[in-house]
Scaffold this motif. Structure first.
Motif, PDB file in Angstrom:
ATOM      1  N   ARG A   1      11.400  -7.079   6.827  1.00 50.02           N
ATOM      2  CA  ARG A   1      11.581  -7.724   8.126  1.00 50.02           C
ATOM      3  C   ARG A   1      10.898  -9.081   8.204  1.00 50.02           C
TER       4      ARG A   1
ATOM      5  N   VAL B   1       0.826  -1.203   0.000  1.00 50.35           N
ATOM      6  CA  VAL B   1       0.000   0.000   0.000  1.00 50.35           C
ATOM      7  C   VAL B   1       0.865   1.260   0.000  1.00 50.35           C
TER       8      VAL B   1
ATOM      9  N   MET C   1      17.350  11.270   7.028  1.00 45.89           N
ATOM     10  CA  MET C   1      16.132  11.114   7.820  1.00 45.89           C
ATOM     11  C   MET C   1      14.958  11.652   6.995  1.00 45.89           C
TER      12      MET C   1
ATOM     13  N   ARG D   1       3.981   8.299   5.409  1.00 41.29           N
ATOM     14  CA  ARG D   1       4.006   7.404   6.574  1.00 41.29           C
ATOM     15  C   ARG D   1       5.362   6.737   6.781  1.00 41.29           C
ATOM     16  N   LEU D   2       6.418   7.509   6.628  1.00 42.01           N
ATOM     17  CA  LEU D   2       7.745   7.006   6.994  1.00 42.01           C
ATOM     18  C   LEU D   2       7.926   7.255   8.488  1.00 42.01           C
ATOM     19  N   LEU D   3       8.704   6.387   9.144  1.00 35.90           N
ATOM     20  CA  LEU D   3       8.956   6.588  10.561  1.00 35.90           C
ATOM     21  C   LEU D   3      10.032   7.652  10.715  1.00 35.90           C
ATOM     22  N   PRO D   4       9.701   8.772  11.366  1.00 32.58           N
ATOM     23  CA  PRO D   4      10.631   9.903  11.378  1.00 32.58           C
ATOM     24  C   PRO D   4      11.931   9.623  12.130  1.00 32.58           C
ATOM     25  N   TRP D   5      11.942   8.597  12.995  1.00 37.20           N
ATOM     26  CA  TRP D   5      13.164   8.344  13.764  1.00 37.20           C
ATOM     27  C   TRP D   5      14.084   7.324  13.076  1.00 37.20           C
TER      28      TRP D   5
ATOM     29  N   ARG E   1       9.056   1.309  -0.632  1.00 37.71           N
ATOM     30  CA  ARG E   1       8.763   0.428   0.498  1.00 37.71           C
ATOM     31  C   ARG E   1       7.659  -0.560   0.133  1.00 37.71           C
TER      32      ARG E   1
ATOM     33  N   PHE F   1       0.103   5.136   0.790  1.00 40.61           N
ATOM     34  CA  PHE F   1      -0.936   6.038   1.276  1.00 40.61           C
ATOM     35  C   PHE F   1      -0.719   7.435   0.714  1.00 40.61           C
TER      36      PHE F   1
ATOM     37  N   LEU G   1      12.169  -2.059   6.754  1.00 38.23           N
ATOM     38  CA  LEU G   1      10.990  -2.529   7.486  1.00 38.23           C
ATOM     39  C   LEU G   1      10.152  -3.472   6.626  1.00 38.23           C
ATOM     40  N   ALA G   2      10.103  -3.177   5.320  1.00 41.96           N
ATOM     41  CA  ALA G   2       9.260  -3.973   4.423  1.00 41.96           C
ATOM     42  C   ALA G   2       9.804  -5.385   4.241  1.00 41.96           C
TER      43      ALA G   2
ATOM     44  N   ALA H   1      12.689  13.707   7.566  1.00 43.24           N
ATOM     45  CA  ALA H   1      12.458  15.157   7.655  1.00 43.24           C
ATOM     46  C   ALA H   1      13.309  15.918   6.653  1.00 43.24           C
TER      47      ALA H   1
ATOM     48  N   ASP I   1      -0.217  10.164   2.403  1.00 43.32           N
ATOM     49  CA  ASP I   1       0.967  10.700   3.081  1.00 43.32           C
ATOM     50  C   ASP I   1       1.993   9.571   3.168  1.00 43.32           C
TER      51      ASP I   1
END
Ligand SMILES: Nc1ncnc2c1ncn2[C@@H]1O[C@H](COP(=O)(O)OP(=O)(O)O)[C@@H](O)[C@H]1O
Ligand SMILES: [Mg+2]
Lengths: 262, 265
Positions: free
Chosen positions: B101, B79, B131, B85-89, B147, B81, B98-99, B133, B83
């Motif tokens: 794992r 999917v 990062m 939706r990346l993890l900012p940290w 991803r 989306f 992550l995809a 941001a 936005d």
């Protein structure tokens, strides 16, 4: 520019904050030297220092400090783990949260000192009632900030995690924990401060050692200088511990609306 | 490649938090076939139920009634989306990893190789250690695209993936997407409310209105397409008619413009 800003930094970070305490100390010392103060109500700085040296050389001050520190640590460990656990339970079980909300609110607004008589009746005058005071004083900052941090977690990230087929444990570790960490850590820091502040109250209950005991005992013996030693030790140790805690706080890497919350 | 079907799928939301009796019916018995390897574009006004439909295919929502087949297709979808939706940290590389794992069958070096390959395909090599941001909107959305592709989905779901981007970046992204989907066809549902975007990439266009499917148009022109060719102009006209653009129903304005306000966000 760079030198200028680093000097600015040094000035703002250390010199400026140190100025007021030094000034107050000077006024206090000056007033004492000029004989303007009642030495029973406000002993001079050197009398307090003398009393501290005296207590320190006998090892009494260190012992009081160690006993108090042990109590705060034990009480805070209990309250922090309960608070984190309850916040997690309430986050996942809103019905339970509603069910517990009224008593929890009530306990939150009762000053821990007001419960001393009941605690003594129930738990006796041993360590248990002292720990209970510390737990009551430090539970809510940890609970509330963790609970809020959990409710601010972005559900959209969870949807994303779902589509990446992350397991429940991975979602907790990789998504929830990093999101609540800054909030929870700030709660822990506040809670630790509250635990430390509750010390004297806790040690009012039939204690034989500890900084709170030192203060109360000295007051009964009319040793105001020692009272001041006790108060100063609590203040200085509290400041040091808070500085350490702040060092341990993770950097706030969150973006957007969550940035800098707490 | 798999053909994915929805049969009689319905969904309603409770309108108030207390009032369970008043429900907003968002999807009304939708039948839809996503042909294997085709890009199906779902187009419709804001609030007509596009995201709801896509979330049901992704397994994020359960239909009230109806079936989605093949069973378990939600477990095989990727999917993107609206936005990113990346993890900012996490860095771009960590976000992409992550995809992979859940892939116990791949070792660490193979996973890294795949991440690097996707970054290269999307022209993001320079962003590897950044990062989120520090990324522009277009770059972040490309990472999100990468991803989803790393999952090697059987069903590729995109929910207005470029709607939040500026016009130039959006056009770049559309041109980036075409070769990706042509190299290795995936059954795709692409949600948009942008007519030009639909005309450029669709093999089939579904027009949705207030929770029902209005029109289903196959588009066979080869890609890449010229938006100003006669066939494309005609397609656009057909779509505008199906969406009632320029011909407001004066008798039912409140229905037609029942907007969620997403457009103005
Ligand atoms: N969780 C929800 N609860 C209640 N109503 C919702 C919810 N999600 C969406 N809706 C409503 O359902 C309708 C369709 O929403 P959505 O599927 O997001 O539309 P689209 O993606 O086409 O803009 C809208 O009117 C929206 O307000
Ligand atoms: Mg939508």
């Amino acid at each position: 520019m760079v030198r200028n800003s680093s000097r600015n930094n040094w000035w703002g970070k250390f010199l400026l904050p140190a100025l007021l305490p030094l000034l107050l100390l000077a006024v206090w010392g000056g007033a004492s030297a000029a004989g303007w103060t009642n030495t029973f109500l406000l002993p001079s700085p050197w009398e307090v220092l003398e009393a501290a040296k005296d207590l320190g050389s006998k090892g009494a001050l260190q012992e009081h400090l160690a006993v108090s520190f042990g109590r705060v640590l034990a009480g805070f460990s209990i309250s922090a783990s309960c608070a984190l656990l309850l916040a997690a339970c309430h986050h996942s079980m809103p019905r339970l949260e509603q069910f517990m909300s009224v008593p929890l609110e009530a306990i939150r607004v009762i000053p821990p000192l007001a419960t001393v008589p009941v605690l003594i009746l129930w738990l006796g005058i041993g360590e248990a009632s002292k720990l209970a005071i510390i737990v009551l004083a430090s539970f809510f900052p940890v609970y509330l900030s963790t609970r809020t941090a959990l409710s601010l977690c972005d559900p959209k990230l969870m949807q994303m995690a779902h589509t990446l087929r992350l397991t429940k444990l991975e979602r907790l570790r990789l998504i929830t924990v990093p999101q609540i960490l800054p909030g929870a850590m700030t709660g822990l820091r506040l809670g630790f401060g509250y635990a430390w502040r509750a010390l004297v109250g806790a040690e009012m209950i039939a204690a034989a050692a500890g900084l709170g005991y030192l203060i109360i005992d000295s007051e009964e013996l009319a040793r105001t200088d020692r009272v001041f030693v006790g108060i100063a030790t609590i203040a200085i140790t509290g400041l040091l511990l808070d500085a350490i805690f702040r060092r341990l706080l993770p950097q706030d890497k969150r973006q957007g609306a969550l940035k800098g919350v707490f | 490649m798999k053909t994915v079907e929805l049969n009689g799928v319905s969904k309603s939301y409770s309108e108030g938090q207390q009032d369970e009796s008043r429900r907003l019916s968002v999807l009304k018995s939708v039948d839809l076939t996503l042909q294997a390897g085709e890009i199906t574009v779902l187009i419709g006004r804001s609030g007509c139920g596009k995201t709801t439909l896509l979330h049901m295919l992704a397994g994020l929502l359960e239909p009230d009634a109806g079936v989605i087949s093949p069973e378990g297709i939600a477990e095989q979808c990727g999917v993107v989306f609206q936005d990113h939706r990346l993890l900012p940290w996490l860095t771009v590389e960590e976000n992409l990893s992550l995809a992979l794992r859940h892939r116990r069958d791949l070792d660490a070096s193979e996973k890294r190789r795949r991440v690097l390959r996707v970054l290269k395909q999307l022209g993001l090599e320079a962003a590897l250690t950044k990062m989120p941001a520090a990324l522009s909107g277009g770059m972040a959305q490309r990472v999100a695209l990468g991803r989803a592709l790393l999952l090697e989905p059987e069903l590729f779901l995109l929910d207005e993936p470029f709607a939040a981007l500026d016009a130039l970046t959006r056009s770049d992204m559309q041109h980036l997407l075409l070769p990706l989907t042509q190299e290795k066809p995936i059954t795709t549902l692409f949600v948009t409310h942008d007519l030009a975007e639909a005309c450029l990439i669709a093999d089939r266009i579904i027009v949705m209105d207030q929770g029902t499917i209005r029109t289903d148009i196959a588009v066979s022109q080869p890609k890449p397409r010229d938006l100003y060719s006669p066939q494309m102009r005609e397609l656009r006209n057909t779509l505008e008619q199906a969406l009632d653009i320029g011909a407001p129903h004066l008798d039912a304005p409140s229905n037609k413009y029942r907007d969620t306000g997403q457009d103005h966000a």
